[in-house]
Design an enzyme around this catalytic site. Sequence first.
Site, PDB file in Angstrom:
ATOM      1  N   ASP A 141     -11.340   2.508   4.126  1.00 36.35           N
ATOM      2  CA  ASP A 141     -11.704   1.089   4.033  1.00 36.35           C
ATOM      3  C   ASP A 141     -13.209   0.916   3.838  1.00 36.35           C
ATOM      4  OD1 ASP A 141      -9.647  -0.857   4.164  1.00 36.35           O
ATOM      5  OD2 ASP A 141      -9.261  -0.352   6.268  1.00 36.35           O
ATOM      6  N   GLN A 153      -4.746  -1.587   9.576  1.00 42.98           N
ATOM      7  CA  GLN A 153      -4.685  -2.930   8.995  1.00 42.98           C
ATOM      8  C   GLN A 153      -5.281  -3.951   9.967  1.00 42.98           C
ATOM      9  OE1 GLN A 153      -3.675  -3.525   5.862  1.00 42.98           O
ATOM     10  NE2 GLN A 153      -3.970  -5.714   6.005  1.00 42.98           N
ATOM     11  N   LYS A 175       0.847  -1.203   0.000  1.00 39.17           N
ATOM     12  CA  LYS A 175       0.000   0.000   0.000  1.00 39.17           C
ATOM     13  C   LYS A 175       0.879   1.248   0.000  1.00 39.17           C
ATOM     14  CE  LYS A 175      -3.784  -2.474   2.193  1.00 39.17           C
ATOM     15  NZ  LYS A 175      -4.480  -2.902   3.407  1.00 39.17           N
TER      16      LYS A 175
HETATM   17  N1  GUN Z   1      -7.016  -6.983   6.168  1.00 42.03           N
HETATM   18  C1  GUN Z   1      -7.337  -7.734   5.083  1.00 42.03           C
HETATM   19  N2  GUN Z   1      -7.953  -6.968   4.154  1.00 42.03           N
HETATM   20  C2  GUN Z   1      -8.026  -5.721   4.655  1.00 42.03           C
HETATM   21  C3  GUN Z   1      -8.555  -4.500   4.154  1.00 42.03           C
HETATM   22  O1  GUN Z   1      -9.107  -4.394   3.059  1.00 42.03           O
HETATM   23  N3  GUN Z   1      -8.415  -3.418   4.980  1.00 42.03           N
HETATM   24  C4  GUN Z   1      -7.830  -3.502   6.208  1.00 42.03           C
HETATM   25  N4  GUN Z   1      -7.764  -2.395   6.951  1.00 42.03           N
HETATM   26  N5  GUN Z   1      -7.341  -4.632   6.694  1.00 42.03           N
HETATM   27  C5  GUN Z   1      -7.442  -5.723   5.918  1.00 42.03           C
END
Ligand code: GUN
Length: 291
Positions: free
Chosen positions: A121, A98, A54
């Site tokens: 998100d 995350q 990311k």
């Molecule tokens: N963990 C797995 N997929 C995601 C996601 O799309 N966003 C976040 N914040 N954590 C994750």
Amino acid sequence: MAATILDGKALAQARRAQIQEEVARFRAETGIPPGLAVVLVGDDPASRIYVRNKERACQAVGIASEQHHLPSSTSQAQLLSLIDRLNRDPRIHGILVQLPLPPHIDERAVIEAIHPAKDVDGFHPANVARLVLNQEGLRPCTPAGILALLDHAGVPLAGTEAVVVGRSNIVGKPLAMMLLHRDATVTLCHSRTRDLAAVCRRADLVVAAVGRAELIRGDWIKPGAAVIDVGINRQPDGSLKGDVAFDEAVQVAGAITPVPGGVGPMTITMLLENTLQAARQLAAGPSEATR
Ligand code: GUN
């Protein structure tokens, strides 16, 4: 005839080139770049890789990203205090914590602490409500990436039978809602679904998001159906397998995503798009989306 491969990597690259231009325009207009804060608590190896990807994607398009890597001993109060600071920071337009979080931290409290206008998100209850009501708002990245991939390939949705396997808050539930808003007839399957194979066999679109390697077999796929594989299952030999038995399904499907190189790159691209969208909304001042 073998299926068309839905190349998420190529589409992600094309979309990111466009995002880069739009980021530059935002910066020229406002004097600051869109800003994303990524928070990682603990040392989960998969999460570390996702967060690093990311970060790199942000850098490549000119989004200012700041990483907050906190030890797994971080208390919930400490994490909430960081989120509070990021909520009030005018240089930060998007906040991503995350998941999963260490077990002593209440995921729900953390998600609800993020300002909905910065919730890139799309997990905050206010954004979930907007999704359900089909109102404008920040949408979860993986489902948004799946729809972008299907639309780009010209896969029709209205009036079709869509089967989503997996009912997570991150993928299955929001995707089912987004497909419903596109006029698909949606079935949302899970571990208690009876005769999953039979349900999949009637689908024009199968989306697998369960995290079980090769659960979906080739003879579960209706000839010509579109197959989207969200699974990323690390094998003991280090290789990755999806939730779909690709070698079987590719012989039957009309279109299919590979793993890796399908949904994954699109998820990150949608995060960049959401950060840009959040930055524009916040720069425009209080509005429907930020109240
Ligand atoms: N963990 C797995 N997929 C995601 C996601 O799309 N966003 C976040 N914040 N954590 C994750």
